[in-house]
Design an enzyme around this catalytic site. Structure first.
Site, short mmCIF file in Angstrom:
data_model
loop_
_atom_site.label_atom_id
_atom_site.label_comp_id
_atom_site.label_asym_id
_atom_site.label_seq_id
_atom_site.Cartn_x
_atom_site.Cartn_y
_atom_site.Cartn_z
N GLY A 202 -19.59 -33.19 -0.67
CA GLY A 202 -20.79 -34.02 -0.73
C GLY A 202 -21.74 -33.49 -1.80
O GLY A 202 -21.33 -32.74 -2.69
N GLU B 70 -6.53 -55.43 -12.38
CA GLU B 70 -5.85 -54.34 -11.66
C GLU B 70 -4.80 -53.69 -12.55
O GLU B 70 -4.68 -52.46 -12.58
CB GLU B 70 -5.24 -54.89 -10.37
N HIS C 212 -13.83 -66.29 -26.76
CA HIS C 212 -15.28 -66.05 -26.86
C HIS C 212 -15.57 -64.62 -27.31
O HIS C 212 -16.57 -64.03 -26.91
CB HIS C 212 -15.94 -66.33 -25.50
N LYS D 276 -9.25 -39.34 -4.96
CA LYS D 276 -8.71 -40.49 -4.22
C LYS D 276 -9.79 -41.36 -3.62
O LYS D 276 -9.70 -42.57 -3.66
CB LYS D 276 -7.79 -40.00 -3.09
C1 AGP Z 1 -7.81 -47.25 -7.61
O1 AGP Z 1 -6.54 -46.96 -8.15
C2 AGP Z 1 -8.76 -46.09 -7.73
N1 AGP Z 1 -8.24 -44.95 -7.09
C3 AGP Z 1 -10.17 -46.45 -7.28
O2 AGP Z 1 -10.60 -47.50 -8.11
C4 AGP Z 1 -10.33 -46.92 -5.82
O3 AGP Z 1 -9.73 -48.18 -5.65
C5 AGP Z 1 -11.82 -47.04 -5.52
O4 AGP Z 1 -12.40 -45.77 -5.67
C6 AGP Z 1 -12.11 -47.58 -4.11
O5 AGP Z 1 -11.62 -46.69 -3.13
P1 AGP Z 1 -11.55 -47.21 -1.60
O6 AGP Z 1 -10.58 -48.37 -1.60
O7 AGP Z 1 -11.07 -46.05 -0.81
O8 AGP Z 1 -12.94 -47.65 -1.22
#
Ligand code: AGP
Length: 627
Positions: A110, A502, A525, A622
């Site tokens: 944090g 994506e 555009h 992650k």
């Molecule tokens: C996606 O590949 C990334 N790791 C990142 O954009 C992720 O989707 C985003 O941080 C959201 O995480 P969450 O789905 O755990 O909220």
């Protein structure tokens, strides 16, 4: 964000405390991998070992007995794997941190937002801080309270009452042997305790940022809530507020298996998780489908006609890949339920001055359920009168506990930092919700719904064929031919526009290549100025109402020297492209579930050819539990 672990007592026959801390950090390393460290309390002293870089560096130091020969006698310990927020990844900035007199050690996930003021106060009192981190101030403040005669729980509570920001923290001190004091406000923290059993394992306890770290020790898990402080000893836990009042927290049973989080024979978690998608699609949808009725049902009668009756609008809030799934969901809701949907980055929504119309469903989409921006945006939407809903993959997460209704995705633990199977599960869950909302509002006929549900069921074998057929060879050829392009444009229209977003994100985050996802109709555009020989365009197109328009866009970029990879099921697009990544045909609304697969594999192959660290890409973590 970071990962923290803690262990106390007996971890089972042949299980020593320090190796069990390292094992826990290995499972959590996907949360941050800039540095790692452990601290243990041994016979009235604290010993620490901290190393910059990957966990292997820490293991090397531990093997060299940096904790000392008595480490095996440790009765309590904490560990940390870091995603740096304050101070570069160095040995000195690695957690755990201690006070000057080594009375206490702390690990923290944090940000302590008022750390500078606290640091100034400590330095004015003659304390010498030795790191650049915000966390170190906690060690000194708790240490000074211990010096003044407080016990560890009181010293931690008093310190945290002064800290502003958010934290999942764990402290140990020789003054309280066999005790870990932990607390949370924001980032997650889960605990497991066990009594002595007839397997020969004595009483013990374990804490971790993520339930994955607890699975080897037990399935009865207590998730701390914001403001909780817990005293963890072998076989018991007591939860209090920072005011010292005892709080009741019930344990819940975790369904995941430890091996679900294992790599098996796969080279990378990302590739394993891409290949899990057919099963994930089934796990998230099949048991909820009532094909005869042309409807879906959710656990606990959630999303019933009654609960949906008042919904007149949907506000989607999410980040990253989850946002892309949310945009696809927006198209689905508007098409099937005829309900207007707004979509926004959670990090934007939370800081603008949004207006929510009465009857708004604030739908948060999140794999982890711990993303700081998404949680903050949801809370704001609820304050503005929105009804909180979520699509989420982690049952005990903060998000799941703060909404009125949830659709749990059953993707299992997603370890690869680049989200793949969770995205598929989120899109599938959004489709189910759209269909349910359409049926509840009478906007979708049972017959149409029945047909769509049949098509959804049919996607699993399509995806399996896609993953087991010749696609990977074609992907490898494309990655070899186009992987060194000067740039990439991903183009799509309708539900395949967010698929383009994506695909671009995947390539950016694991291959470190500049890539942009764009609505195909927007090219003229401005962005078409980028098109020249050496630029690679991936055009995602499926038979449907915009297929002809996307074909025109392909012609436009080819006329300017761009090389085009046609992705999808539109044969006419394939015929005019330089390369093809074909997928089986399915209804346009469901096509993102198939079209995303070659894009995931393309990013994977380009990153593999470039020698990138696919599961732990640089600068990323992650789940971003900090702003
Ligand atoms: C996606 O590949 C990334 N790791 C990142 O954009 C992720 O989707 C985003 O941080 C959201 O995480 P969450 O789905 O755990 O909220």
């Amino acid at each position: 964000m970071c990962g923290i672990v803690g262990a106390v007592g007996d971890l089972g026959p042949g299980q020593e405390l320090v190796p069990s801390l390292v094992d826990g950090l290995r499972v959590l390393e996907y949360r941050g991998y800039d540095s790692a460290g452990v601290a243990v309390e041994i016979d009235g002293t604290l010993a620490t070992c901290c190393r910059a870089g990957r966990l292997a560096n820490l293991e090397e130091s531990l093997a060299a007995e940096q904790l000392g020969p008595a480490a095996s006698a440790a009765s309590a310990g904490i560990g940390h794997t870091r995603w740096a927020t304050h101070g570069p990844p160095t040995d000195g900035n690695a957690h755990p941190h201690m006070d000057s007199a080594r009375r206490v050690a702390v690990v923290h996930n944090g940000i302590i937002e008022n750390y500078a003021a606290l640091r100034d106060e400590l330095e004015a009192a003659g304390v010498t801080l030795v790191s650049d981190t915000d966390t170190e101030v906690l060690a000194h403040l708790v240490g000074s309270r211990l010096e003044a005669g407080e016990d560890l729980a009181s010293a931690v509570a008093g310190t945290l009452r002064r800290a502003r920001g958010y934290y999942a923290v764990a402290f140990i001190s020789p003054s309280c042997p066999g005790l870990i004091v932990c607390a949370r406000k924001g980032p997650p923290l889960a605990l497991a305790t066990w009594a002595a059993d007839d397997s020969g394992r004595g009483a013990g306890a374990y804490l971790a940022s993520d339930v994955l770290g607890l699975l080897p020790h037990g399935r009865q898990v207590v998730y701390l809530e914001d403001g909780d402080l817990a005293l963890l000893e072998a076989g018991r836990v007591e939860v209090r507020g920072l005011d010292g009042k005892v709080r009741r927290r019930e344990a819940c049973t975790v369904e995941w298996e430890a091996e679900d989080a294992g790599l098996g024979d796969w080279p990378h978690y990302m590739l394993k998780e891409i290949h899990e998608q057919p099963d994930v699609l089934a796990q998230t949808t099949f048991e909820r489908i009532r094909e005869e009725a042309g409807d879906v049902v959710f656990e606990g009668n959630q999303w019933s006609d009654e609960s949906l009756a008042g919904i007149e609008r949907v506000q989607v809030i999410a980040c990253g890949t989850a946002l892309h799934a949310g945009i696809i969901g927006a198209y689905m809701v508007e098409e099937l339920a005829r309900v207007p949907v707004d979509v926004d980055f959670a990090s934007e929504f939370r800081y603008r001055d949004p207006v929510l119309a009465p009857g708004t469903l604030a739908l948060a989409v999140s794999q982890s359920g711990e993303t700081a921006d998404t949680l903050a945006a949801l809370r704001l939407a609820q304050e503005l009168g929105g009804r909180g809903g979520a699509i989420c993959n982690v049952v005990g997460s903060t998000l799941v506990r703060e909404v009125e209704e949830v659709i749990l995705t059953h993707a299992g633990p997603e370890i690869g930092v680049a989200s793949t199977k969770a995205f598929t599960a989120q899109v599938a869950a959004a489709f189910l919700l759209s269909l349910r909302l359409g049926r509840a509002r009478g906007a979708l006929a049972a017959r149409t719904a029945r047909e769509l549900l049949g098509e959804l069921r049919g996607l699993r074998p399509c995806m399996e064929r896609l993953l087991s057929g010749g696609l990977l060879e074609e992907i490898r050829a494309c990655a070899a031919r186009f992987g060194e392009s000067k740039g990439f444009l991903f183009l799509g229209r309708g539900v395949n526009y967010p698929v383009a977003l994506e695909g671009a994100l995947k390539l950016k985050e694991i291959a470190y290549v500049h890539a942009e996802g764009y609505p195909a109709g927007e090219m003229k555009h401005g962005p078409i100025a980028l098109v020249e020989p050496g630029m690679t365009i991936l055009a995602i197109n499926s038979p449907g109402r915009v297929a002809e328009k996307v074909r025109s866009n392909i012609e436009q970029v080819k006329a300017r020297g761009g090389e085009v990879i046609s992705v999808g099921a539109d044969a006419a697009s394939h015929a005019i492209a330089d390369a093809v990544l074909a997928v089986p045909e399915c209804p346009e609304l469901l096509s993102p579930l198939l079209n995303v697969v070659p894009l995931q594999l393309f990013a994977y192959e380009v990153a593999r050819l470039k020698g990138c660290d696919i599961d732990k890409p640089r600068n990323l973590a992650k789940s971003v539990t900090v702003e």
